[in-house]
Enzyme design. Structure first.
Site, short mmCIF file in Angstrom:
data_model
loop_
_atom_site.label_atom_id
_atom_site.label_comp_id
_atom_site.label_asym_id
_atom_site.label_seq_id
_atom_site.Cartn_x
_atom_site.Cartn_y
_atom_site.Cartn_z
CG ASP A 26 -2.51 5.22 -4.24
OD1 ASP A 26 -1.85 5.08 -3.19
OD2 ASP A 26 -2.36 6.18 -5.02
CG HIS A 31 -2.26 0.65 0.93
ND1 HIS A 31 -2.45 1.49 -0.14
CD2 HIS A 31 -3.45 0.58 1.58
CE1 HIS A 31 -3.71 1.93 -0.13
NE2 HIS A 31 -4.33 1.38 0.89
#
Length: 549
Positions: free
Chosen positions: A525, A521
């Site tokens: 995204d 992450h």
């Protein structure tokens, strides 16, 4: 000045010979102890050989590309002190004979050849952990094959150590009596750290016992007792008793490659025996030929639990503790590091694989006529990933979080997470973007097979840029795959099952598959992860677009 002959040690599990790859020294060079002398290659890995002494190189044996037998002379040195060989070439194979022939000790070996050389020992020899891999800083001690007080010969097996890639057997460079052992199985030992201390004839390589001796797993035997012939002779009756009595065998640890010599492994293959089911009676549960015989005698079945003497619902008592060492610990450390360092985001989507399965069935029917191999579903999933990466190159990347650098790769080196007898490994299909479905399938089968039988080379187990982890028919409904650090994404197809779905307003039976994927992450995204998976979904539901421009 004396002459020291360094012989090729056993650099792998029972390796009989190794290929000389490159010399790092030449005749006339002065080398220090632990300086790299040469690179040799076995079936498993390339190993750097380091000098056990300080001295001047007087001769080297062999040219790069030549196979050298274990125990054959490799480098000759001129050293201070007596060395381990006389100037005459014939005693080279015997490391202690020239020492015994020195004037000061000439009369003592004649009295009791088996014991007196130890009594006349003038020094200690410390065997240090050599570099057993390319740049390996440390290795895990897996098992000892000697104990304090044992008299060992040159090239006798001392211990097994494990690096990130392979298990290596270490053999003794000298003949002598084991004075101390440093470390217990499961412990990490740094390269160059003391491993075994010997009482040897001559000056040895240290003037006194090393400072690390108090950490030995067994106390050094008193020097007054080691030369006596009685303990050595007493060992023989003990062996007879052990053979007559029931042998204690250690069950194998699930997921960890069983310890066994190449001869035992070959015999097991010939007999069709899975070593993971054979309890071992050797050190650290090592499987011996007698263990194979005992396994065959009881019907070649996996060890059964002890029969219950009472009711089917009798209460069970007791616990079993299993030390996590060797490759299983390496896997555990890698998984923990990945979860600790990478903030995972997992995204799951269902995909209609009906058309892919129809296309696959059609191609496999043609393969019977063309002689091509059958295709499973992995080449199609691999191709969908490759095409989807074209629009999102940041997903085909590795992230150095310490340096803060993301490296995006033009080539797709596809890791294939595979369960092997040695544990979880990730062999790599290189340049998957340049392969058709048949070539992709063949390469997946090749590298996965090499990982399972232990023949995979170092470069075949490293360098992936994105990984597929498929559980096949065990795929379940969904799972949360752990990213293969330092990559930033992993794709995990689950099993394909027939389900009733609504299509064009009608209830129909389709072959559906859930695709579970995890992303770093910090780099990817949630929106980009979803776009990537949806692109894979579209390609697999319309597979004719997979190999279009």
């Amino acid at each position: 000045m004396g002459r020291y002959v360094f012989k090729l040690p056993d650099v792998g599990e029972g390796t009989a010979e190794a290929e000389l790859v490159a010399w790092h020294v030449k005749v006339g060079d002065r080398v220090e102890e632990d300086q790299v002398l040469a690179d040799v290659m076995t079936d498993k890995a390339t190993v750097e050989l380091t000098s056990p002494v300080t001295g001047v190189v007087t001769a080297t044996h062999g040219q790069p590309g030549v196979m050298s037998a274990v125990g054959s002379p490799l480098v000759e040195f001129e050293v201070e002190g007596a060395g381990n060989a006389s100037d005459a070439p014939e005693p080279v194979a015997e490391i202690v004979a020239p020492v015994a022939a020195e004037p000061e000790a000439a009369g003592e070996p004649e009295v009791a050849p088996e014991a007196e050389p130890v009594a006349a020992a003038a020094g200690n020899y410390v065997f240090k952990l050599p570099d057993v891999g390319e740049g390996t800083a440390e290795a895990e001690l897996v098992a000892w094959h000697v104990k304090v007080g044992d008299t060992v010969e040159e090239d006798q097996l001392l211990a097994e150590v494990m690096t990130d890639k392979a298990t290596v057997e270490l053999t003794s460079p000298v003949a002598g009596v084991v004075a101390s052992l440093t470390g217990e199985p499961g412990r990490q030992v740094p390269v160059g750290g003391p491993l075994v201390t010997f009482n040897v004839e001559g000056a040895g390589n240290v003037t006194a016992a090393p400072a690390s001796a108090p950490r030995a797993i067994e106390k050094p035997a008193p020097k007054a007792e080691t030369p006596k012939p009685a303990p050595a002779k007493a060992a023989a009756p003990a062996k007879v008793v052990a053979e007559a009595a029931p042998v204690a065998r250690t069950a194998q640890i699930p997921g960890v490659r069983p310890l066994a010599s190449p001869a035992v492994r070959n015999r097991a293959r010939e007999l069709g025996i899975e070593l993971q089911f054979v309890p071992g009676s050797g050190p650290a549960g090592r499987i011996e030929h007698g263990d194979l015989d005992a396994f065959l005698a009881r019907g070649s079945q996996a060890p059964a639990a002890p029969a219950a003497t009472g009711s089917l619902y009798a209460q069970a008592e007791g616990t079993t503790e299993v030390r996590i060492i060797g490759l299983r610990r390496k896997i555990a450390e890698k998984m923990a590091e990945s979860v600790r360092r990478i903030p995972h985001i997992t995204y799951v989507e269902e995909i209609d694989m009906t058309v892919v399965e129809e296309l696959r069935a059609h191609l496999n029917a043609q393969a019977k006529q063309t002689g091509k191999a059958k295709l499973n579903v992995l080449p199609f999933i691999a191709r969908a990933i490759i095409v989807a990466l074209r629009d999102q190159p940041q997903i085909n990347a590795t992230y150095d979080d310490e340096a803060g650098v993301l490296t995006q790769h033009a080539a797709v080196h596809l890791g294939i997470a595979a369960q092997t007898p040695n544990g979880l490994m990730v062999p790599v299909v290189r340049h998957a973007e340049a392969r058709d479905p048949y070539d992709t399938a063949a390469e997946i089968a090749r590298v996965s097979g090499a990982a399972k039988d232990g023949s995979a080379k170092r470069e075949e187990l490293s360098g992936s840029t994105i990984t597929i982890t498929s559980l096949g028919t065990l795929g379940g409904v969904v799972h949360t795959p752990i990213i293969n650090h330092p990559e930033v994404a992993i794709v995990g197809p689950n099993k394909i099952i027939e389900r009733v779905v609504v299509k064009d307003g009608q209830m129909v039976v389709r072959k559906m598959m859930n695709l579970s994927s995890s992303f770093d992450h910090r780099i990817v995204d949630g929106h980009d992860a979803a776009v990537f998976v949806q692109r894979i979904k579209g390609l697999l539901e319309h597979p004719t677009t997979l190999w279009m421009g």
